[in-house]
Write an enzyme that holds these catalytic residues in place. Sequence first.
Site, PDB file in Angstrom:
ATOM      1  N   MET A   1     -48.549  -0.594 -22.463  1.00  0.00           N
ATOM      2  CA  MET A   1     -48.039  -1.155 -23.715  1.00  0.00           C
ATOM      3  C   MET A   1     -49.056  -2.091 -24.364  1.00  0.00           C
ATOM      4  SD  MET A   1     -44.493  -3.254 -24.409  1.00  0.00           S
ATOM      5  CE  MET A   1     -43.412  -1.953 -23.885  1.00  0.00           C
TER       6      MET A   1
ATOM      7  N   ARG B   1     -38.827  17.949 -51.704  1.00  0.00           N
ATOM      8  CA  ARG B   1     -38.663  16.704 -50.965  1.00  0.00           C
ATOM      9  C   ARG B   1     -37.908  15.723 -51.830  1.00  0.00           C
ATOM     10  NH1 ARG B   1     -43.824  13.136 -49.016  1.00  0.00           N
ATOM     11  NH2 ARG B   1     -43.960  12.795 -51.258  1.00  0.00           N
TER      12      ARG B   1
ATOM     13  N   TYR C   1     -50.495   3.342 -14.553  1.00  0.00           N
ATOM     14  CA  TYR C   1     -49.192   3.900 -14.177  1.00  0.00           C
ATOM     15  C   TYR C   1     -49.326   5.307 -13.627  1.00  0.00           C
ATOM     16  CZ  TYR C   1     -46.612   0.097 -16.396  1.00  0.00           C
ATOM     17  OH  TYR C   1     -46.090  -1.128 -16.725  1.00  0.00           O
TER      18      TYR C   1
ATOM     19  N   LYS D   1     -48.901   1.953 -50.510  1.00  0.00           N
ATOM     20  CA  LYS D   1     -47.641   2.006 -49.755  1.00  0.00           C
ATOM     21  C   LYS D   1     -47.905   1.756 -48.275  1.00  0.00           C
ATOM     22  CE  LYS D   1     -48.053   7.008 -49.201  1.00  0.00           C
ATOM     23  NZ  LYS D   1     -47.749   8.318 -49.815  1.00  0.00           N
TER      24      LYS D   1
HETATM   25  C1  LIG Z   1     -48.907   8.941 -50.443  1.00  0.00           C
HETATM   26  C2  LIG Z   1     -48.828   9.517 -51.793  1.00  0.00           C
HETATM   27  C3  LIG Z   1     -49.974   9.721 -52.578  1.00  0.00           C
HETATM   28  C4  LIG Z   1     -51.378   9.490 -52.062  1.00  0.00           C
HETATM   29  O1  LIG Z   1     -51.746  10.515 -51.172  1.00  0.00           O
HETATM   30  P1  LIG Z   1     -53.215  10.564 -50.495  1.00  0.00           P
HETATM   31  O2  LIG Z   1     -53.251  11.918 -49.926  1.00  0.00           O
HETATM   32  O3  LIG Z   1     -53.248   9.501 -49.467  1.00  0.00           O
HETATM   33  O4  LIG Z   1     -54.186  10.360 -51.587  1.00  0.00           O
HETATM   34  C5  LIG Z   1     -49.789  10.140 -53.881  1.00  0.00           C
HETATM   35  N1  LIG Z   1     -48.566  10.386 -54.372  1.00  0.00           N
HETATM   36  C6  LIG Z   1     -47.444  10.230 -53.639  1.00  0.00           C
HETATM   37  C7  LIG Z   1     -46.123  10.524 -54.234  1.00  0.00           C
HETATM   38  C8  LIG Z   1     -47.538   9.816 -52.324  1.00  0.00           C
HETATM   39  O5  LIG Z   1     -46.425   9.674 -51.607  1.00  0.00           O
END
Ligand SMILES: *Cc1c(COP(=O)(O)O)cnc(C)c1O
Length: 395
Positions: free
Chosen positions: A336, A138, A288, A37
């Site tokens: 920046m 969540r 700055y 992701k």
């Molecule tokens: C991001 C995520 C993971 C992986 O988590 P890590 O701690 O990076 O291994 C697994 N399951 C879900 C639902 C996540 O959102």
Amino acid sequence: MPMRPCWVEISTRALEENYRYLETLAPRDAELLAIVKADAYGHGLTICVSAFARSGAGWLGVTSVEEGVAARTVCPGARILVIGSVFPGQAAAVIEHRLTPVVWERWQFDELEAACRAAAAGPNSIPFHLELDTGMNRQGLALDDRSAGLESVLAHFSAASPLRLEGVMTHLYAADEADGAATGEQLARLDRALVRIGELGHWAEYLNVGNSAALLAGQGGTIVDVAASHGMKALLRPGLALYGLAPRFEPEEPAAVTAARGRLRPALTWRSRVVGVRRAAAGATVGYNGTFVVAEPMQLALVALGYADGLDRRLGNCFSLLVRGERAPIVGRISMDQTVLDVTEIAGVEPGAEVVVIGQQGEQAITAYDHADACGTIPWEVFTRISARVKRRAV
Ligand SMILES: *Cc1c(COP(=O)(O)O)cnc(C)c1O
């Protein structure tokens, strides 16, 4: 045209080795789902998906349908789980690109079923994973004592539904707490829900649970046991560890995690270059608002790197980067697009000299944990904040 020199190199060999190593930690017939992701934790989706596919990854996990579509282009064969909801209007793309949605809200089921009908999908032809909330509050179906939510959702699935319950998923919220108490409670709640799902006449092939912390600490065995007691296969979802970092544990790190940390290899190196070097006289100020005042004449190096590239502005005056294998303190505020380093003690720094922001140079190394510690965050955020204009290159 050559680019402004601020780039990330990804060692595909490290990614492949990390994947294969994590596979050795997965107990019995558990499968791994590689979490890619957020542009593969900022490492670059295309590079990482290709590397994991070469290592034999059969499952990928993405946040969104759009990330899923991008992953599908790179990897025609893998199963791609969309862990962060399908949004209104996206369900047709789920079917077209053979993505596997994670579902828990009634409207998500309705969206998907409507798209299935429009695509004339046959009974049970479109797999989905049902997320249960076992304590994180969540996302996922809320489990109350009477399993009313489960009942009403599952009542919906007749043999004629185009959807097929392929997996039951939950997310652990404290897998990095060494005592394992929260995880134990979550797995007990999950187990009770699986009993109830069975009583209601349903079954899923996969039990989809566990992040890097759970896998590295050896909790995979417990997850596999829960799965096996319901005739299911465990699917573990590591993210961070694939990119070569082990999560830290509180209060004390299990020996298995320390051992794993020694085996994982960080895949990402972030580099830039010195643009120019100048002498600054005593009394001069840097950047700055003049937050750094030169006490004795010093040698300053300007680097093509700023907070718009993802270098946290809070690191101004309190962090260092690597030049010629040595640590050069950041002086003044980070701008920046530019950062100034004190290179007074480092001989021979010239325009074009390479600067390492994260990674190894000579004997020295800077990790994403170093960045995270210095600005009060976690390596997940450090990686995902490296901005899109910083090109990712496979090496
Ligand atoms: C991001 C995520 C993971 C992986 O988590 P890590 O701690 O990076 O291994 C697994 N399951 C879900 C639902 C996540 O959102």
